[in-house]
Design an enzyme around this catalytic site. Structure first.
Site, PDB file in Angstrom:
ATOM      1  N   ASP A   1      -3.249   4.702  -0.542  1.00 50.78           N
ATOM      2  CA  ASP A   1      -3.970   3.530  -0.062  1.00 50.78           C
ATOM      3  C   ASP A   1      -4.210   3.621   1.434  1.00 50.78           C
ATOM      4  OD1 ASP A   1      -2.368   1.377  -2.399  1.00 50.78           O
ATOM      5  OD2 ASP A   1      -4.501   1.871  -2.263  1.00 50.78           O
ATOM      6  N   THR A   2      -3.192   4.089   2.157  1.00 51.35           N
ATOM      7  CA  THR A   2      -3.348   4.196   3.618  1.00 51.35           C
ATOM      8  C   THR A   2      -4.479   5.153   3.968  1.00 51.35           C
ATOM      9  OG1 THR A   2      -0.975   3.899   3.734  1.00 51.35           O
ATOM     10  CG2 THR A   2      -2.084   4.558   5.743  1.00 51.35           C
TER      11      THR A   2
ATOM     12  N   ALA B   1       0.842  -1.200   0.000  1.00 52.16           N
ATOM     13  CA  ALA B   1       0.000   0.000   0.000  1.00 52.16           C
ATOM     14  C   ALA B   1       0.871   1.241   0.000  1.00 52.16           C
ATOM     15  CB  ALA B   1      -0.888  -0.006   1.244  1.00 52.16           C
ATOM     16  N   ASP B   2       0.547   2.210  -0.859  1.00 50.01           N
ATOM     17  CA  ASP B   2       1.250   3.490  -0.786  1.00 50.01           C
ATOM     18  C   ASP B   2       0.447   4.439   0.109  1.00 50.01           C
ATOM     19  OD1 ASP B   2       0.190   4.817  -4.037  1.00 50.01           O
ATOM     20  OD2 ASP B   2      -0.915   3.971  -2.359  1.00 50.01           O
ATOM     21  N   SER B   3       0.884   5.685   0.192  1.00 46.78           N
ATOM     22  CA  SER B   3       0.254   6.597   1.154  1.00 46.78           C
ATOM     23  C   SER B   3      -1.207   6.851   0.808  1.00 46.78           C
ATOM     24  CB  SER B   3       1.036   7.902   1.217  1.00 46.78           C
ATOM     25  OG  SER B   3       1.218   8.406  -0.088  1.00 46.78           O
TER      26      SER B   3
END
Lengths: 139, 92
Positions: free
Chosen positions: A97-98, A93-95
């Site tokens: 996604d977070t 997950a990238d930012s």
């Protein structure tokens, strides 16, 4: 936890203080454990528990629901292992996604996460802990 | 005005847009706003030129102001009949 124990001790000591002020009246802010005439074994136990740190862990079903949502958001295959200790970045997950995961958790649990707390979430366990804390403070 | 927004500012804008999109009473607009912000941020995620980053950020900012205004206007005239997608159980 220690401060909670202190505040619960001070209340009964104030109620037991005689209303007539006598000479040598101690400061009301001082907490005295020697409460004459009454026996509070539970409070004495609490005061000795200062060295014992209690860390509230999240409930397992909360961790389960968080894992479900993370799997759905990141489109992970069914058999992949998502546990409490998995970091979002390790799962791919990238930012963005977070942020989406945190918003999905907000919607699912009906809570509202502040900006600063949302930026510090990196693992599933942290998210579940925060959800339980917010649900407790709301209830 | 700062030249290039930091990553934290971009994420904060993303979060604000998603939050405002949640307030729409209309199902269609709500879903579209969510979808559109996610798509736009993913598409611009790989930008490296500072001026294009700044223009994308300011565009997103103006869209946020627009969304806020429209959410206020739409919530004044909520229709009594909600969308069929929001029914808890299907009608048949």
């Amino acid at each position: 936890m220690a401060s909670l124990a202190q505040s619960s001790i001070s209340l009964p000591s104030l109620s037991n203080r005689p209303l007539v002020p006598r000479a040598g009246f101690s400061k009301p802010s001082s907490v005295s454990l020697s409460i004459s005439g009454r026996n509070f074994p539970s409070i004495a136990l609490q005061s000795r528990g200062r060295q014992f740190q209690v860390r509230c862990a999240a409930k397992p079903e909360t961790v389960e629901k968080v894992c479900e949502l993370v799997k759905k958001q990141l489109a992970l295959p069914e058999g992949s292992a998502v546990t409490g200790e998995s970091k979002f970045a390790a799962l791919g997950a990238d930012s963005l996604d977070t942020v989406e995961i945190v918003m999905g958790l907000e919607e699912q649990f009906g809570i509202s996460v502040e900006e600063e707390s949302a930026q510090t979430i990196t693992t599933v366990q942290e998210a579940a802990d925060m959800i339980d804390k917010l649900l407790e403070s709301k209830a | 005005m700062s030249a290039t927004p930091s990553a934290a500012q971009v994420l904060s804008l993303f979060r604000c847009l998603l939050r405002v999109a949640r307030d729409f009473p209309d199902y269609n607009i709500r879903e579209y706003a969510k979808r559109r912000t996610i798509d736009a941020f993913r598409e611009n995620a790989t930008l490296s030129d500072p001026s294009s980053i700044y223009s994308a950020f300011s565009h997103g900012h103006s869209q946020l102001a627009l969304l806020k205004r429209q959410a206020a206007v739409y919530s004044l005239y909520i229709p009594s009949l909600r969308s069929v997608m929001e029914l808890q159980q299907p009608p048949f």
